[in-house]
Structures are given as C-alpha cells and as structure tokens.
Design a protein around this motif. Sequence first.
Motif, PDB file in Angstrom:
ATOM      1  N   LYS A  36      14.791  -5.867  -3.715  1.00 10.06           N
ATOM      2  CA  LYS A  36      14.399  -6.286  -2.305  1.00 10.06           C
ATOM      3  C   LYS A  36      13.201  -5.636  -1.445  1.00 10.06           C
ATOM      4  N   SER A  37      12.053  -5.525  -2.249  1.00 10.09           N
ATOM      5  CA  SER A  37      10.953  -4.787  -1.566  1.00 10.09           C
ATOM      6  C   SER A  37       9.735  -5.473  -1.977  1.00 10.09           C
ATOM      7  N   THR A  38       8.759  -5.400  -1.136  1.00 10.97           N
ATOM      8  CA  THR A  38       7.384  -6.067  -1.559  1.00 10.97           C
ATOM      9  C   THR A  38       6.692  -5.174  -2.705  1.00 10.97           C
ATOM     10  N   ILE A  39       5.893  -5.758  -3.307  1.00  8.86           N
ATOM     11  CA  ILE A  39       5.204  -5.202  -4.503  1.00  8.86           C
ATOM     12  C   ILE A  39       4.369  -3.861  -4.108  1.00  8.86           C
ATOM     13  N   GLU A  40       4.075  -4.096  -2.560  1.00  6.13           N
ATOM     14  CA  GLU A  40       3.070  -2.930  -2.343  1.00  6.13           C
ATOM     15  C   GLU A  40       3.853  -1.618  -1.887  1.00  6.13           C
ATOM     16  N   GLU A  41       5.065  -1.981  -1.474  1.00  7.61           N
ATOM     17  CA  GLU A  41       5.994  -0.913  -0.887  1.00  7.61           C
ATOM     18  C   GLU A  41       6.410  -0.246  -2.372  1.00  7.61           C
TER      19      GLU A  41
ATOM     20  N   ARG B 101      -0.033 -13.529  -2.435  1.00  5.99           N
ATOM     21  CA  ARG B 101       1.289 -14.606  -2.784  1.00  5.99           C
ATOM     22  C   ARG B 101       2.531 -13.507  -3.119  1.00  5.99           C
ATOM     23  N   GLY B 102       2.223 -12.303  -3.071  1.00  9.05           N
ATOM     24  CA  GLY B 102       3.355 -11.368  -3.473  1.00  9.05           C
ATOM     25  C   GLY B 102       3.731 -11.007  -4.867  1.00  9.05           C
ATOM     26  N   ALA B 103       2.976 -11.713  -5.760  1.00  6.82           N
ATOM     27  CA  ALA B 103       3.298 -11.587  -7.192  1.00  6.82           C
ATOM     28  C   ALA B 103       2.684 -10.415  -7.754  1.00  6.82           C
ATOM     29  N   THR B 104       1.676  -9.774  -7.043  1.00 10.73           N
ATOM     30  CA  THR B 104       0.814  -8.822  -7.603  1.00 10.73           C
ATOM     31  C   THR B 104       0.236  -7.780  -6.435  1.00 10.73           C
ATOM     32  N   ILE B 105      -0.168  -6.842  -6.406  1.00  8.99           N
ATOM     33  CA  ILE B 105      -0.848  -5.986  -5.421  1.00  8.99           C
ATOM     34  C   ILE B 105      -2.142  -6.500  -5.183  1.00  8.99           C
ATOM     35  N   THR B 106      -2.022  -6.644  -3.958  1.00  6.97           N
ATOM     36  CA  THR B 106      -3.786  -7.035  -3.497  1.00  6.97           C
ATOM     37  C   THR B 106      -4.156  -6.209  -2.469  1.00  6.97           C
ATOM     38  N   ARG B 107      -5.504  -6.415  -1.936  1.00  9.68           N
ATOM     39  CA  ARG B 107      -6.069  -5.572  -0.899  1.00  9.68           C
ATOM     40  C   ARG B 107      -5.400  -6.062   0.411  1.00  9.68           C
ATOM     41  N   ARG B 108      -5.026  -6.975   0.793  1.00 14.19           N
ATOM     42  CA  ARG B 108      -4.393  -7.836   1.771  1.00 14.19           C
ATOM     43  C   ARG B 108      -3.061  -7.094   2.022  1.00 14.19           C
TER      44      ARG B 108
END
Length: 750
Positions: free
Chosen positions: A104-109, A532-539
């Motif tokens: 339950k976390s975003t990929i960036e977290e 889209r949350g599937a990979t780490i992006t700059r945004r």
Amino acid sequence: MKSAPCLLSATAAVLACCATPHEASLPRLDHLEGVGAPVYQPMLVVPLPALQTGVAPEGRQVEALQARRSPIGDVLLALFKDSDINLLIDPQVQATDCTFDIKKSTIEEAFDALLQSQDLGYEWDGSFLRVSTQVRDTVHVDIMDTSSASAGASKSSSPTGSGNSSGGGASAFWDELQSSLPNLLGEGSSFVINRTASTVHVEARPSGVGRLREYVGTTTHRANQQVSLEARILEVRLSDQYSLGVNWSLLPGLFNSNKVGQAGAGAVLRQAAASGGTALSFGILDTNDFSVFVDALEQQGQVRVLSSPRVSTMNNQPASIGVTDQIPYITRTIIDDQGVSRTEFGVEFVASGVVLNVRPMIGDDGMLSVSITPSVREQTGTVVTPDGLITVPIISEREATTTVRVADGQAIALGGLRSTRKNESRQGVPFLMNVPLLGQLFSNTVQDRLEVELMIVLVPRVLDDTWIGEEMARGSHRLVHLRRGFQWNSIHLDGYRPEDWSGGSLQGEAQAATEPGVRAPVALPAPLPPDRGATITRRGLASHLLAVANRQLNDGDLQEALRAIERALLLEPDRTEALIAGAVLYERRGERARARVLFDRALERNPDDIIGLTGRGALELDDGSPFAARRYLERAHQLGHTALTAANFGAVLLSLGDNEAALELMRAASSAAAPAELHANLAFAELSTGKVHDARASLHSALAAGADARNPRLVALDRLIADAENAEAKAAAAAVKAPTGTPAPASESP
C-alpha cells in the motif's frame, strides 16, 4: 480577559507613575527605547499553496513489493522500467543485497524508503539520476567565527562605562565542530570547513549528512537567540541606624533570597558562591513596584544612580557591563647597562569601579537562567616606596557569584556589597590655621565614617526576532527615502513617492515590469508525461518530495522543506505549487531575489494564480513600490473577491494614501471570519479618516481574530489610536472650559 490595548494603556500609566527624581525609572521595553512617533505599516497576508499529501495526483498505490536478498541494483532497474528518467547506479550500490516487503505505497515512496534503509542517496543533474553510496552537500552554519576578532579585542581596552559581550563561545563551537565532524559523518567521508564563509562542504553517506544538519540546526537555533540586559546600578549611603546594611525585609515587592521556595512567575533562586568576606544578597523584584523599591531604599539612606547601562548578548554567551575609572600611577624601572645605571619611568593604570559579568541562557520553557558576578574595586588608600618617590594606590576588591532562574523581563535585585569610606578633613579659623606651628592651636582634624552599599537591579529580556525584523524593514524604507536628493524628475506625478522612482531598494532595476511575465523570458519547459503509478517518473518523484516538504513544514523545519521543494523543482521545473511555495518561504527568510524569480516563473505558467499575484505584490510593497504592487494585488482581488485579497488590496491603497477607497473596500469585506490583517488595516483607514472610535473597535476585532498584541505594527497602531483619543479628550475638555461664544479648538487629525 483584558484586551491588549487596555494592557498597553495600563503599562503606560505604570511607567508614568514609576518615574522618580533619582532617575530610577522602570526599565522600558527595548523596542520603545529611543523611538519617535509611531508609524503604522499596512499588514499583508501571503498564504502557502496546498502541497501534495503523499500520493501523486495521477498515480496509484502499488499493492505489494517484495524481495529477498536481491541485489539492489536489479531492484532499482525494475522500479525504473519504462521510466522517463535516465538511471545510473554506482558499482558499490550494485553489490548491496536488500530484503523488503512493502504494501500500500506509491512506487516513489518505496524507492525513497529503500534508499534510506540502505543509507544510499541520489542526485539529479537535469538529465541523469545517479544512485550512489555518498552524496555531496554544503551546510551553512549561521554562527560567526570570532577567533580573530577576539584576539584583536584583547589588545584594546574598553571605554569607561560601556558594555560588551564576548564571542569566545562562537570560536569554541567551530573548534568543536571540526573535531566532531569525523564522528558525525562516519567512515569514508571527507569535509572542508570554510570559516570565512561559515560553510561546511561534505561528501559522506546520507545518514552522516543528516546528522550534521541536525547538529548544526539545533545549535544555531539556540545559539542565535539574543538576550538584552538592562541594569540600574545604585549607590546607597546608609543612615546610622542601618549601618549594618540594607534591611531587605523593609523593601516592598521583593522576594528575598532568604526565603524558601519559588518567587513570582516561577523564578528559582540559588546562590552559587560568595567571596570577599561579604555575602551577596539578592531577590526577585516585581517590576511594577520599581519606584516603590527605590523610595523604600531612600528611607534607609541616600540613593544615587551611578549608571543605567544596557548590553545585548547571544544565548549562553558572557556579557560584561562596566562603570569604571582608570587610576594612573607612576612606575620606576632601574636598568643596568654595562655598569651604567639609568632610571625609566612609566605610567600604568588600574581600574576602579563596578564590573558586572552576566551569562544568560534561554531554556526550552522560555525561562532565563542567569549567572551574575558583580565586582566592586575601590581605592582605599596609597602606599609610598621607602624613598618617597613612587605612590601606588591600594585597591580593595569585592566579588560574588550567584545563579538565578527568572521569567523573561523579570527584574533581579542584588545587594550586600558594602564598603566603609573614611574621610579626614582639617577645619579651623581661616588664615590662622595655616600659620606654621601656631596653626594647630586654631584647627582640628575631623574624621568621617560612611557606610555605603551597592545595589544592582538587572532586567534580562529575550529579544524578539519580530521586532528586529521590523526595525530592519523600517531602516531599509528610510534608506530608500534618502535617495530623493540624488535623483531628478521634471514630470510631476500625482501621488508620486520617491521609492517608486528608485525601485524600492538600493540596487537592481528601477523600472517595474508592465506584465507579470515580463521578468521571466525563459521558455516554458515541455510538459512531462502523465504518471500512471506503474514506474518511477519525474512527476511522481517530484510529488513525493513535495509531500516530504509538507511534512517538514508541519514539523516547523523551514530549511529542510525548502531543500525538498528545490529538489522537486529540479525534477519538475514547471510545478506551479512548488514554485509558489518556494517563493513564499524564501520571502519569509528574507531572500527576496530568489523569491522574485520563483514568483515570476509561476506567473509565467499561470498569470491568474491568486497566491502568486499576492506574493508578487507583497514583494513590491515591501520593497517600497506601491504602484507596482497595486497592479498585482488589484488583479488578485478581482479574481478572488475574498476578505484576504481585500485586506491585501486595502493595504496597498493605504500605502498610496487613498484612505477613503481603502475604507470602503475593507468595510464591505469585514466580517467576524475575516483575517486579523483586514481588521488592523481597516482600523488604520478609519483612524486616517477621523473615525477614532471605529478604529478602536476594529483593533479589538483584529485582536479577537487572533492577532498578536506584541506585533510591532499593532503596537504602533494602538499608540496612534491612543494619541488620537487623548487629543479628542483634550479638545472636549477645552470646549467645556471655553467661554460662551468662543469656538473650541479643533482636534488634531491623526
């Protein structure tokens, strides 16, 4: 609860009642000492935009991420698959194994938590994101290295009756920092200390850099607090019935050190040591009873004010207040040079008087722990060499040390430093008493014995940064007006003010921008692809950094929040909320140049952003350019039509002297839910248009809305309203006393 204006009026009444012919007046607040007529400057409200709460707006949470003893390099490659970021991994990072189970976390977290668990860091240079074991950073240390200044000061003597503070603690801090850096940063780190620029350049593990920042931040926060020390040094020539010393039990409003327990406002007493054969007496004095305290001293002897010095010092740094005289005496040196003797004479000095050494420390609860060492040096006689050529003064020194813990602004009374003065005088029949031999028949010698006790009243106060910043702003405003004599303009403009010609500062461009976006000629960056949350992006990574900045702001860590916002802007330079939030925070820190750049970049993205327009207008108004500020704040009010925008637009109208328009605008927006700044600006508009009673009511509304009664601008506004009320009362009294048919004098306009 009493209102702040009433309290301020009551304080003024106490100050007037406490004055005595012996100059033993109540110590005044620092910001009221030496100031002229009060001047009100309109108040502005620049809010922070809403930052991210932890989840990218277009991303989604990942249900689960798991790995067991996997090379972290492979895990990072999987996280950055199909990403718009170019990833570079240090070879030392690739060999590190990791185990995690994230849900339950975003990929960036997850990426940030993974790096923290392995004590790794990353840097973004605009094209590549580099993951490595060490990071480079520059830590600014806002503490001056005073080692060279202290060395120079030790060679010079301070003037008589002056106060000074020592900076030895600052030099010791840099020495301790240099010796502690290897332990703070850890193995494999390197650092360079630049004492001239007060910076530390480091290359170390992220955890080591974090420890260094925590150490420096905690130290600078406490070390840069300031304390003002105001003293009254009194000499009491005791009457015969009080020859044993001042009877402290007869002094009203005093908590004597002989009592047990705590004094008013939680003051704690403790006597650390005493020397010189005389015990030090001290107590806590109620400042409102200071004149009564001096009157009670006069019942026990003659009171004379020796000095009323004041000195400021940094937290936990020593300060010295001296009221001394330099007594000269002749020295003689006999030099034997190859069998030839010669005599050289010189002059040396010895200090005589009162020296008060004070070391205050501010506690976390706002209480002050003060170490006090008063020292009294007096000449009690002279000694003559056997040949009768050299006379050397005999100095008697009495010194004592005590420690007391008091509330901010609470007076400390010290006594017990007594001395006996003996005087001999020859009296007799004039002329006849001077006849040799026979003159003794017509004269006699009179010996006087006088008991003297020294009393010291010391008032320590914590200096408020709000007052310091306000005085600096007013000083800059006055400097702008000084430029009027160095410029010429043949065109007369209605409402023209010199600061609009000068650009509001002593440097930079004099011409204001005609449009919000003129100052940002750089082309806008291309929009980033959606996350889209599937990979780490700059945004997504920028959104995560803004969430970190939001948490830092909630914790009150402004510096770390700015660092997170700057890192987010490196990843996503056109993020409007990050640009505006960074600009607002930089403006609050006083870095106006950086704030101006960020505001202009944000307004280039969105010319109708209300917070951006408000902040940009506030910068212009603070820099002394109300005409330029009006363009921004008027547009913000046209878009928002809220009480907040009305308060800001009314402030710029007041600065331009359009009091009637400001009054009409702010009265229409006034309500119980309006910000305190609107009520304060409305009070000044009403005062400027002669509505004194309404101004007092609006000031009460500002205080009820949460305004701080100690705010410098509200204090000035309260004084202005009080002066207008006094003028109306005098005019009414004069009208009653005026004879019939005689017109009463008109009241002065504020």
